[in-house]
Design a protein around this motif. Structure first.
Motif, PDB file in Angstrom:
ATOM      1  N   LEU A 396       0.836  -1.209   0.000  1.00 24.66           N
ATOM      2  CA  LEU A 396       0.000   0.000   0.000  1.00 24.66           C
ATOM      3  C   LEU A 396       0.868   1.256   0.000  1.00 24.66           C
ATOM      4  CD1 LEU A 396      -2.928  -0.909   2.423  1.00 24.66           C
ATOM      5  CD2 LEU A 396      -3.151  -0.253   0.030  1.00 24.66           C
ATOM      6  N   LEU A 397       1.932   1.235   0.812  1.00 26.81           N
ATOM      7  CA  LEU A 397       2.813   2.404   0.868  1.00 26.81           C
ATOM      8  C   LEU A 397       3.533   2.607  -0.463  1.00 26.81           C
ATOM      9  CD1 LEU A 397       4.403   2.280   4.426  1.00 26.81           C
ATOM     10  CD2 LEU A 397       2.762   3.943   3.521  1.00 26.81           C
ATOM     11  N   PHE A 398       4.066   1.512  -1.025  1.00 27.72           N
ATOM     12  CA  PHE A 398       4.739   1.637  -2.316  1.00 27.72           C
ATOM     13  C   PHE A 398       3.788   2.203  -3.358  1.00 27.72           C
ATOM     14  CE2 PHE A 398       8.072  -1.415  -0.866  1.00 27.72           C
ATOM     15  CZ  PHE A 398       9.138  -0.588  -1.142  1.00 27.72           C
ATOM     16  N   ASN A 399       2.579   1.711  -3.332  1.00 29.54           N
ATOM     17  CA  ASN A 399       1.587   2.159  -4.309  1.00 29.54           C
ATOM     18  C   ASN A 399       1.272   3.643  -4.114  1.00 29.54           C
ATOM     19  OD1 ASN A 399      -0.298   1.349  -6.438  1.00 29.54           O
ATOM     20  ND2 ASN A 399      -1.859   1.971  -4.959  1.00 29.54           N
ATOM     21  N   PRO A 405       4.279  -1.806  -6.577  1.00 30.04           N
ATOM     22  CA  PRO A 405       4.353  -2.697  -5.410  1.00 30.04           C
ATOM     23  C   PRO A 405       4.809  -4.111  -5.758  1.00 30.04           C
ATOM     24  CG  PRO A 405       2.059  -2.155  -5.925  1.00 30.04           C
ATOM     25  CD  PRO A 405       2.921  -1.312  -6.806  1.00 30.04           C
ATOM     26  N   ALA A 406       4.543  -4.559  -6.994  1.00 34.93           N
ATOM     27  CA  ALA A 406       4.940  -5.919  -7.365  1.00 34.93           C
ATOM     28  C   ALA A 406       6.461  -6.052  -7.378  1.00 34.93           C
ATOM     29  CB  ALA A 406       4.367  -6.294  -8.726  1.00 34.93           C
ATOM     30  N   VAL A 407       7.149  -5.005  -7.835  1.00 35.09           N
ATOM     31  CA  VAL A 407       8.603  -5.079  -7.974  1.00 35.09           C
ATOM     32  C   VAL A 407       9.299  -5.001  -6.627  1.00 35.09           C
ATOM     33  CG1 VAL A 407      10.647  -3.957  -8.939  1.00 35.09           C
ATOM     34  CG2 VAL A 407       8.554  -4.076 -10.277  1.00 35.09           C
ATOM     35  N   SER A 408       8.814  -4.124  -5.739  1.00 34.94           N
ATOM     36  CA  SER A 408       9.643  -3.767  -4.598  1.00 34.94           C
ATOM     37  C   SER A 408       9.230  -4.364  -3.263  1.00 34.94           C
ATOM     38  CB  SER A 408       9.701  -2.238  -4.496  1.00 34.94           C
ATOM     39  OG  SER A 408       8.602  -1.642  -5.148  1.00 34.94           O
ATOM     40  N   SER A 409       8.019  -4.906  -3.160  1.00 36.31           N
ATOM     41  CA  SER A 409       7.548  -5.314  -1.837  1.00 36.31           C
ATOM     42  C   SER A 409       8.269  -6.534  -1.268  1.00 36.31           C
ATOM     43  CB  SER A 409       6.044  -5.616  -1.884  1.00 36.31           C
ATOM     44  OG  SER A 409       5.333  -4.496  -2.324  1.00 36.31           O
ATOM     45  N   GLY A 410       8.562  -7.517  -2.120  1.00 36.18           N
ATOM     46  CA  GLY A 410       9.095  -8.807  -1.673  1.00 36.18           C
ATOM     47  C   GLY A 410      10.194  -8.736  -0.626  1.00 36.18           C
TER      48      GLY A 410
END
Lengths: 436, 436
Positions: A396-399, A405-410
């Motif tokens: 949510l924060l990345f977005n 969010p798909a690239v960086s959340s992991g």
């Protein structure tokens, strides 16, 4: 086959559908590909180049002489021609554009002026636009009288425009053929058709198509003037591409990576991602290192720690996957974010309690140490709640801050569960067993 | 709004597009949803129910009286009506079918006889089929004379059939309007059109649409008789659904899970997956337990082990993601499997060597123990090669034996990298440092 026997080649592949011709090109070797194109000469259908991977397309285009390219591109629909031009080096692109007739050149240049991936690049510029006072019968006569080359290869609708080329509405072919021959277009047209801005991103356009089940949509410029049309076949490619990119990003793979890419490029791009993960792994190990003496005193903690960290990581990944997907499809938004955060926390708490109980009992029996039960249970509960929190809040924060969010959340999310998992487990154990 | 003021409701939502009406339904509470539908009465567009999540659809349909349902369904296209019937309980389904006119009932029953998710369920059964000796002009006259209700709401092509309803070819509307009025259909039709079998899976049909850039395709039964038509808007939903399922499966989430699902259902389905992962985590811990005395003698091994296991897991996940995606898009197949396996092994070896070198140096410095360098390096190399092998071979094997590689590969692959990672690291360390 591609040894030079031109007649044989013509005979064998001349009638193939462009998609099958594309598949054939993929199977051929690096050298044989441009050879096949040249052997087929004017019979080669350049749309086949739209059906191969990007690496293969570059491969072929690099080798082809400019004349062959120009010849082949004249037969293409404008959106495919733009896609081919995009692949070329700037110098070669200019050369090809120069060699094309002025009218085609202007149209293609204008499309290329729109940003990459925008509706303006994807759109078809050959379209049918007629004035509102024409009747259905007049349009049908116009179709019959017009030379086939002047019309788009396939089309689903007729656009109704004013003298300034501003879009007034559209008439679908099925409405047109149902209408009385003397019905005026402004009576049968749909005036409220959803339109796409040429500068808009292709993924935005795809969302519009999906939401309203469109098969085609007019593309307009800033002053609402009709500049092109988007059709669903281009949108399907955008949707598929977007899904592939999301899947790859979630798996820690460069979204651009394709099966046909160069070995060293792939190895390097995978390395970059693994390097980021390595840094986070060292953060986890630093946590473990601060508990070195406790681990020495009680080696069971070293054996059981990965279970706490791993369960937390998997549980957080579940939450993150759901969050990332729901953000992509716009099902998750500000209106329901708080509700979903609370729900994920509750799921984390329920499963944390369940797994804490189970693993605690197993661990206590395994090491014949009853104290491991409350320690495992409490640590597992803490980590699954923390994982649920990270799994939903990080995407949510990345977005919110416009990162994908798909690239960086992991890596962020698993770092949370590793640090909280090992940290909580070893801290609780230190207190419970009075370690130092 | 949904407090009973029927006029106000009509005024506010009467003109909404079905997609926006669907979004509105999603936002309403459990109780207000069926209330809105009833208040709108005959003005409620049942296609809006196709735009909401499955849980919301069930929610509304459960509450509606059968008469409202039957009334609403009569206005639906056949494919949407089938989708609504699919959602109902068997008893209610039978009741609704009974109440429909015989002709509609027979058509819907036949669609429901096809397996769930098949082309037969997705297809539109209202279509235009004409004999080959009709001329283009005759077809146009037929459109003008036929009552609008008898024709499909939207259509792109006319099917040409023989007296036994066997498909001879199709004529797209744009070809029809371009043709001379006296041209016979069998002269202008495309005879080699790709067709879909009614029993075929929707995902198979989607692949055909994508490959050949179709907007619609005829659906035929086993004896090549025309039974319906598939249109791209249904296929877009299949593609999107398929991507969502793949993403969820890879993230360890039940592919059926939706954001609107019931809390306990979600918690239980996540629990099941985490339970499988827990079993694999205990396998890893068993490996660690056999090295208990070595870990006690040299606690640095407990601190560094997770780095080896984690890098292997991430690297294997990269390979697995690429493999699963390429299997789904059919880019990876028997023809190139061996080439891709070798390439992934080579990438694993290259990155394993690189990370082995780096982490070895860092670890040796961190713990002031130069022997950790070769031990870390060798273990890292071994684990990244093993991870690459597992990451590509496991999905290929699952695929070969008809299991969905997206659902099942994850835990297998990470178990491999955990066991090989800790196992190799501790074995090599035991030998190098003469531990016992």
């Amino acid at each position: 086959v591609a040894l030079g026997d031109s007649d044989k080649v013509h005979e064998l592949v001349g009638d193939l559908h462009e998609a099958d011709l594309g598949a054939l090109l993929e199977l051929l070797s690096h050298e044989a590909r441009p050879r096949l194109v040249e052997l087929m000469g004017a019979d080669f259908d350049f749309t086949a180049l739209m059906e191969v991977g990007e690496a293969t397309r570059e491969d072929i285009l690099e080798e082809l002489p400019v004349e062959t390219l120009v010849e082949g591109m004249r037969d293409l629909e404008s959106d495919d021609a733009v896609a081919i031009l995009e692949t070329l080096e700037p110098a070669e692109q200019a050369e090809v554009l120069e060699a094309l007739p002025a009218q085609e050149r202007i149209v293609l240049r204008r499309s290329l002026d729109y940003p990459e991936g925008s509706a303006g690049r994807l759109m078809q510029t050959t379209l049918i636009a007629v004035p509102p006072f024409w009747t259905a019968g007049r349009v049908l006569d116009f179709f019959r009288e017009t030379d086939g080359d002047e019309l788009p290869e396939t089309f689903f609708e007729v656009f109704v425009v004013d003298p300034g080329y501003h879009l007034l509405g559209t008439v679908f072919l099925d409405a047109l053929v149902r209408a009385k021959p003397n019905a005026r277009l402004d009576e049968i047209m749909q005036a409220d058709r959803r339109r796409v801005k040429a500068t808009e991103d292709g993924t935005e356009a795809a969302r519009l198509f999906e939401r309203y089940n469109l098969v085609s949509a007019p593309v307009v410029d800033e002053s609402e003037r009709l500049v092109g049309a988007l059709t669903i076949d281009d949108i399907v490619d955008v949707i598929q591409e977007q899904a592939s990119e999301e899947i790859k990003a979630l798996g820690g793979v460069n979204p651009e990576e394709e099966l046909t890419d160069d070995f060293w490029w792939i190895a390097k791009s995978r390395f970059t991602w693994l390097f980021i993960n390595l840094l986070t792994a060292f953060i986890t190990s630093s946590v473990l290192k601060t508990f070195q003496s406790q681990l020495e005193q009680m080696v069971a903690l070293a054996v059981l720690g990965p279970i706490i960290a791993g369960q937390g990581g998997n549980s957080a990944t579940q939450t993150m996957t759901v969050a990332v997907r729901a953000l992509a499809t716009r099902e998750l938004n500000r209106a329901n974010a708080m509700k979903i955060i609370l729900r994920e926390l509750a799921i984390g708490a329920v499963n944390g309690a369940a797994f804490g109980l189970v693993t605690g009992i197993v661990a206590a029996n395994w090491f014949q140490n009853v104290g491991l039960w409350p320690v495992m249970a409490l640590a597992m509960f803490t980590n699954l709640v923390a994982g649920a929190f990270g799994g939903i809040v990080v995407p949510l924060l990345f977005n919110r801050f416009k990162f994908d969010p798909a690239v960086s959340s992991g890596p962020f999310v698993t770092t949370i569960t590793d640090v909280v998992g090992y940290g909580a487990f070893l801290t609780i154990a230190t207190m419970w067993f009075h370690l130092k």
